[in-house]
Motif scaffolding. Structure first.
Motif, PDB file in Angstrom:
ATOM      1  N   GLY A  16      51.894  63.236  51.046  1.00 13.39           N
ATOM      2  CA  GLY A  16      51.957  64.304  52.025  1.00 13.39           C
ATOM      3  C   GLY A  16      51.024  64.082  53.193  1.00 13.39           C
ATOM      4  O   GLY A  16      50.839  64.978  54.013  1.00 13.39           O
ATOM      5  N   ALA A  17      50.425  62.898  53.276  1.00 12.21           N
ATOM      6  CA  ALA A  17      49.495  62.590  54.366  1.00 12.21           C
ATOM      7  C   ALA A  17      50.253  62.309  55.661  1.00 12.21           C
ATOM      8  O   ALA A  17      51.457  62.037  55.651  1.00 12.21           O
ATOM      9  CB  ALA A  17      48.642  61.386  53.981  1.00 12.21           C
ATOM     10  N   ASP A  18      49.531  62.338  56.767  1.00 15.28           N
ATOM     11  CA  ASP A  18      50.129  61.925  58.043  1.00 15.28           C
ATOM     12  C   ASP A  18      50.030  60.408  58.121  1.00 15.28           C
ATOM     13  O   ASP A  18      49.078  59.843  58.660  1.00 15.28           O
ATOM     14  CB  ASP A  18      49.407  62.584  59.218  1.00 15.28           C
ATOM     15  CG  ASP A  18      50.164  62.376  60.532  1.00 15.28           C
ATOM     16  OD1 ASP A  18      51.065  61.501  60.567  1.00 15.28           O
ATOM     17  OD2 ASP A  18      49.857  63.073  61.509  1.00 15.28           O
ATOM     18  N   ILE A  19      51.025  59.741  57.554  1.00 15.92           N
ATOM     19  CA  ILE A  19      50.997  58.282  57.420  1.00 15.92           C
ATOM     20  C   ILE A  19      51.146  57.571  58.755  1.00 15.92           C
ATOM     21  O   ILE A  19      50.954  56.352  58.833  1.00 15.92           O
ATOM     22  CB  ILE A  19      52.085  57.813  56.434  1.00 15.92           C
ATOM     23  CG1 ILE A  19      53.445  58.416  56.799  1.00 15.92           C
ATOM     24  CG2 ILE A  19      51.701  58.209  55.009  1.00 15.92           C
ATOM     25  CD1 ILE A  19      54.572  58.025  55.863  1.00 15.92           C
ATOM     26  N   ARG A  20      51.454  58.323  59.827  1.00 20.11           N
ATOM     27  CA  ARG A  20      51.488  57.718  61.156  1.00 20.11           C
ATOM     28  C   ARG A  20      50.105  57.214  61.567  1.00 20.11           C
ATOM     29  O   ARG A  20      49.998  56.290  62.387  1.00 20.11           O
ATOM     30  CB  ARG A  20      52.011  58.723  62.191  1.00 20.11           C
ATOM     31  CG  ARG A  20      53.440  59.156  61.993  1.00 20.11           C
ATOM     32  CD  ARG A  20      53.810  60.305  62.921  1.00 20.11           C
ATOM     33  NE  ARG A  20      53.021  61.508  62.660  1.00 20.11           N
ATOM     34  CZ  ARG A  20      53.173  62.661  63.301  1.00 20.11           C
ATOM     35  NH1 ARG A  20      54.094  62.776  64.245  1.00 20.11           N
ATOM     36  NH2 ARG A  20      52.415  63.706  63.011  1.00 20.11           N
ATOM     37  N   HIS A  21      49.067  57.818  61.015  1.00 21.57           N
ATOM     38  CA  HIS A  21      47.705  57.466  61.391  1.00 21.57           C
ATOM     39  C   HIS A  21      47.038  56.531  60.393  1.00 21.57           C
ATOM     40  O   HIS A  21      45.861  56.195  60.566  1.00 21.57           O
ATOM     41  CB  HIS A  21      46.875  58.730  61.575  1.00 21.57           C
ATOM     42  CG  HIS A  21      47.417  59.663  62.604  1.00 21.57           C
ATOM     43  ND1 HIS A  21      47.664  59.289  63.905  1.00 21.57           N
ATOM     44  CD2 HIS A  21      47.798  60.966  62.523  1.00 21.57           C
ATOM     45  CE1 HIS A  21      48.157  60.307  64.593  1.00 21.57           C
ATOM     46  NE2 HIS A  21      48.255  61.347  63.771  1.00 21.57           N
ATOM     47  N   TRP A  22      47.735  56.153  59.336  1.00 25.18           N
ATOM     48  CA  TRP A  22      47.171  55.186  58.404  1.00 25.18           C
ATOM     49  C   TRP A  22      47.122  53.806  59.043  1.00 25.18           C
ATOM     50  O   TRP A  22      48.028  53.414  59.793  1.00 25.18           O
ATOM     51  CB  TRP A  22      48.010  55.130  57.123  1.00 25.18           C
ATOM     52  CG  TRP A  22      47.728  56.259  56.169  1.00 25.18           C
ATOM     53  CD1 TRP A  22      46.934  57.344  56.384  1.00 25.18           C
ATOM     54  CD2 TRP A  22      48.243  56.397  54.843  1.00 25.18           C
ATOM     55  NE1 TRP A  22      46.932  58.171  55.277  1.00 25.18           N
ATOM     56  CE2 TRP A  22      47.723  57.604  54.314  1.00 25.18           C
ATOM     57  CE3 TRP A  22      49.088  55.633  54.059  1.00 25.18           C
ATOM     58  CZ2 TRP A  22      48.021  58.052  53.038  1.00 25.18           C
ATOM     59  CZ3 TRP A  22      49.401  56.070  52.777  1.00 25.18           C
ATOM     60  CH2 TRP A  22      48.872  57.270  52.264  1.00 25.18           C
ATOM     61  N   THR A  23      46.095  53.060  58.710  1.00 29.59           N
ATOM     62  CA  THR A  23      45.959  51.697  59.211  1.00 29.59           C
ATOM     63  C   THR A  23      46.939  50.781  58.492  1.00 29.59           C
ATOM     64  O   THR A  23      47.463  51.137  57.415  1.00 29.59           O
ATOM     65  CB  THR A  23      44.536  51.183  58.980  1.00 29.59           C
ATOM     66  OG1 THR A  23      44.308  51.077  57.567  1.00 29.59           O
ATOM     67  CG2 THR A  23      43.509  52.116  59.610  1.00 29.59           C
TER      68      THR A  23
END
Length: 702
Positions: free
Chosen positions: A577-584
Motif C-alpha cells: 500500500g506504499a507510494d511505490i512511485r517514490h521507491w528507489t
C-alpha cells in the motif's frame, strides 16, 4: 454422535475431542457431562455439582447448557421470555432428541405458553469445534417477547481460578490480546454498535490459572451485529460462559406461529494452551472457506498513495510499477466514483467518475489487466453521504428516529439494510458493478456504527411483527449475509475482502462469507505486529490481509526496514500500500525479491500448521508454519526491541524454539543443518543488528 449407556446421554466426537451432554431424570434441562480430549467423559463428570445450594436453586449451580430464568433465576439465564401479560419464568421440559454422526438436536417445550426450543449441536468433520444454535418456535396462541436471547452456555472446570484471555482495541489498535484472572464474579465483553466493533472481539479463551499452557477452552460468536459474551465463576470452581445477541433495540417479538433462529456460537478445546487453541480455530475456518481456500493473490492497494485523488493517470503509474514488482491484483480504493473528492460526498452514487477516467472506466480496467494483473475495487454500499443523489431521492432509507436529528459519523449516514428495497439496491449496485466491469477483487468497507434505533417513512413497518417492534439489528445482519452469499454464488471468481474501518467486522459468520479480512487501518510495522499477533490467535492466516506501506506506527513509531515490513505482511495475505512511485530502484528490486519469496511459501502459510513463538512485547517474536506433509517449515521472525550493544559487547543470537518437528530428522536451511531435536530444545538462531531486523527462514526436511 454416539449414545452412551445412560438414557438421554449423547457424545459428539471431533478429530481429537468429545463433547458429552445429558438430560437429567427430571427433564428440566440439558447439561454438560464433559468436554475435552477423547475419553474425557469416561469417568466422573468434572463439572457436576454435589451438595446443597443454600439460597439458590439447583439449576443455578448445575452445568446447564441452555437455561431459562426459571432454571437459573439468580446466576444468569441464557433465555428470558415474557408473555403478553408480563409474566416470565418460562420452564421448558424435555421432549425428544434426534442425532446423526456429528449432529444432535434436543427438543424442549413449555406446556403453558407453547414455546418450543430445539437446541442444535454440530461438530464439523475433522475439527475440534462444537457449534451450537437454538430454534425457538411459538406454538401457542399468544405472542411472546424474548427479553434475553442468548444462544448457549459453555461450562469450563476452573478449580483454581479462571484465566480469561480476550482481545480489546479501538480504531487503529485492534486485536490487542490481554488476560484477566477471575477468582469469583463476572467478566463481560460485547458490542452495541450493530457490528462486532473495534472495542472487543467476539472471542474468549478460558483456562485454569494453575495451567496457563495446559487445557484451554474457547468460545466465539458467528454474528455480525451487536453481541455479548460473559463469563462468571461460581464458588464451586465452575466458569460458565454465556454468548449470543445483545438486544440493543429491545426485546424480540415472537408472535404466535413464528420461529426465530438464534446465532451460532462455537466452542473449541485444545490441550496446548492459547497457541494450540489458535490452531483449532484455524482448522475450523479453513473448513468454512471450503473450495474457496485458494492461493490469495499478492495485491496492491492505492489508498495510502493517492487517497481520494484518484485518476486514471496516477493509478496507471502505480499499476505499471506494481506489475513490474510481481503484484497479481491491483485494487483502486476510495475516490473512483462521482462526487467523491473527499469524505463529504459521493457515497450512494456508485458510478465511475468520467472526469477521473476520461477514456472510460472500462478502458482503464482493460489497461490494468493488460499489465497481467486482476483488477479490484473498493465499495462502501451500506452508507450514504447527505450530499449525494441517493440521499436526495431516498432520505427515508437511512436509520432514523421520527422527529430526532440524525447523527453523522465520517460525514455519512447508515442505510437501513433491513428494508427489502434497500437490500435490493445494495445487492443490485454491487452485482451491477461486477457484471459491467472486469472486477476480480472487491473490498467491502463499513465506516460507521448504527446510532439511530429506528425507521421512518410510510413503510416503516416493513418487516415488523404484528403489534411489535422491528428487529433492526437482525434484519440488517440477515440481509448482509444473504447479499454476500448471492455475490459469491453469482461471481465465484471474485474475492471479497471484509473491512469495517479496519477490523470492526470480524466474526465467524463473516469468516464463512468473506475471503479476506482487513484487520486494521494502522499499517505501521510495530503496531501491526501486535495487531497480527492477536488476530492469529483467533483467525487463520488466509483471512489476514497485510500491506507493506510507508506509514509509521501511531502507537510505536520506531522505524523498521523494508525487509521487516515485507516479512510482517507475509504472515498472511501479502499486499502493498506504499507510494511505490517514490521507491528507489534498489527498494523496488528488494520488493520484487520478497514477493517472489512469498509466492514460494504462500501455500504453506495458507495451509500449514501455525505456531506462535514469543510475542511482540518479548525478545522472541516469530511465527512457525509447518507444511501439511511436514516436509517444509517456514519461520517468520522479527526484532521487536533493543539491540543491547550488538557488535560492541559479547552477545549470542536469539533462539527461536520450534515445535511439532521430528526430533530424529534433519532440517536444512541453505548449507546449515539442524536436527529436529536441536530446533526444539535449543532453537533456531537469529542474530539482529541495526540493519537486520527481520528474517524469513525456510527449513527443508531431508
Amino acid at each position: 454422535m454416539t449414545e452412551g449407556a445412560k438414557p438421554r446421554r449423547w457424545t459428539l466426537r471431533g478429530a481429537h475431542t468429545e463433547y458429552t451432554v445429558a438430560v437429567p431424570e427430571h427433564g428440566r434441562w440439558l447439561e454438560l457431562v464433559a468436554w475435552g480430549p477423547h475419553g474425557v467423559s469416561d469417568g466422573p463428570s468434572p463439572v457436576e455439582y454435589t451438595g446443597p445450594v443454600p439460597f439458590l436453586t439447583a439449576g443455578d449451580a448445575a452445568p446447564v447448557e441452555y437455561a431459562t430464568d426459571a432454571v437459573r433465576p439468580f446466576t444468569g439465564a441464557d433465555l428470558v421470555v415474557e408473555t403478553d401479560t408480563g409474566d416470565r419464568r418460562i420452564a421448558l421440559g424435555y421432549v425428544d432428541a434426534d442425532g446423526t454422526e456429528g449432529r444432535l438436536a434436543v427438543t424442549f417445550a413449555d406446556p403453558v405458553t407453547g414455546l418450543r426450543a430445539v437446541v442444535h449441536y454440530e461438530v464439523p468433520a475433522g475439527t475440534d469445534v462444537v457449534s451450537r444454535w437454538v430454534e425457538l418456535t411459538n406454538t401457542g396462541s399468544a405472542p411472546l417477547r424474548l427479553v434475553r436471547a442468548g444462544t448457549a452456555g459453555f461450562c469450563v472446570p476452573t478449580p483454581h481460578g479462571a484465566r480469561l484471555s480476550y482481545q480489546w482495541g479501538q480504531w487503529a489498535q485492534e486485536f490487542q490480546l490481554d488476560h484477566v484472572d477471575l477468582g469469583h464474579g463476572g467478566f463481560t465483553v460485547g458490542s452495541a454498535q450493530g457490528v462486532p466493533g473495534h472495542l472487543y472481539l467476539p472471542w474468549l479463551a478460558i483456562r485454569d490459572q494453575t495451567e496457563p499452557a495446559g487445557p484451554t477452552w474457547g468460545v466465539a460468536l458467528a454474528w455480525t451485529g451487536s453481541w455479548e459474551i460473559s463469563a462468571e465463576r461460581d464458588t464451586g470452581g465452575l466458569t460458565r460462559v454465556r454468548a449470543g445477541r445483545h438486544l440493543v433495540d429491545g426485546p424480540l417479538d415472537l408472535p404466535a406461529g413464528d420461529r426465530v433462529t438464534l446465532p451460532t456460537v462455537s466452542g473449541a478445546y485444545s490441550p496446548d494452551g492459547l497457541d494450540g487453541l489458535a490452531r483449532v480455530w484455524h482448522t475450523y475456518q479453513r473448513r468454512l472457506a471450503g473450495e474457496r481456500l485458494t492461493p490469495r493473490p499478492v495485491l496492491y492497494n492505492s489508498w495510502e498513495a493517492t487517497y481520494f485523488a484518484v485518476d486514471a493517470e496516477n493509478q496507471l503509474a502505480l499499476a505499471r510499477i506494481a506489475a513490474d514488482l510481481g503484484v497479481e491484483t491491483f485494487v483502486v480504493d476510495d475516490g473512483w466514483f462521482v462526487g467523491r473528492d473527499d469524505d463529504t460526498g459521493g457515497l450512494g452514487d456508485w458510478t465511475p467518475d468520467p472526469a477521473k477516467f476520461p477514456a472510460g472506466f472500462d478502458a482503464f480496467v482493460k489497461e490494468v489487466r493488460g499489465l497481467g494483473m486482476n483488477f479490484g475495487l473498493w465499495v462502501e454500499p451500506e452508507c450514504v453521504n447527505p450530499r449525494s443523489t441517493l440521499y436526495a431521492e431516498h432520505p427515508d432509507w437511512v436509520y432514523a428516529v421520527e422527529g430526532r436529528p440524525l447523527t453523522p459519523i465520517r460525514n455519512q449516514y447508515l442505510l437501513d439494510l433491513g428494508r427489502p428495497e434497500v437490500a435490493e439496491f445494495v445487492h443490485s449496485t454491487v452485482d451491477g458493478l461486477l457484471r459491467r466491469h472486469d472486477i476480480g477483487y472487491l473490498k467491502w468497507d463499513f465506516n460507521r456504527p448504527r446510532t439511530e434505533p429506528g425507521r421512518v417513512g410510510p413503510d416503516r413497518g416493513a418487516g415488523l411483527a404484528a403489534g411489535g417492534r422491528i428487529d433492526l439489528d437482525g434484519a440488517h445482519v440477515a440481509n448482509l449475509h444473504r447479499i454476500y452469499e448471492q455475490l459469491r454464488r453469482d461471481h465465484p471468481h471474485v474475492l471479497i475482502e471484509a473491512c469495517a474501518g479496519g477490523g470492526a467486522r470480524t466474526d465467524l459468520a463473516m469468516a464463512a462469507r468473506a475471503d479476506v479480512f482487513w484487520p486494521s487501518d494502522n499499517t505501521g510495522p510495530l503496531d501491526r505486529l501486535a495487531i497480527q499477533y492477536g488476530f492469529l490467535h483467533a483467525n487463520a492466516p488466509h483471512l489476514l490481509s497485510s500491506w507493506v506501506t510507508d506509514s509509521p506506527g501511531l502507537f510505536d513509531p520506531r522505524p523498521r526496514s523494508l525487509a521487516f515490513r515485507f516479512v510482517l505482511a507475509m504472515a498472511g495475505v501479502l499486499g502493498i500500500g506504499a507510494d511505490i512511485r517514490h521507491w528507489t530502484p534498489e527498494q523496488r528490486a528488494e520488493a520484487a525479491r520478497w514477493i517472489n519469496r512469498y509466492k514460494e511459501i504462500r501455500e504453506i502459510v495458507m495451509h500449514g500448521t501455525v505456531r506462535l513463538i514469543g510475542g511482540p512485547d518479548q525478545p522472541r517474536c516469530a511465527v512457525q508454519y509447518t507444511a501439511p506433509d511436514d516436509s517444509t517449515v517456514v519461520v517468520l521472525a522479527w526484532h521487536t526491541g533493543r539491540l543491547d550493544g550488538a557488535g560492541l559487547l559479547p552477545s549470542r543470537p536469539v533462539r527461536l524454539p520450534l515445535a511439532g518437528l521430528d526430533p530424529a530428522s534433519v532440517y536444512r536451511h541453505d548449507a546449515v543443518r539442524y536436527s529436529g531435536s536441536h530446533l526444539a530444545s535449543v532453537g533456531l538462531p537469529v542474530r539482529w543488528s541495526a540493519e537486520h531486523d527481520a528474517e524469513l527462514v525456510v527449513l527443508r526436511r531431508d
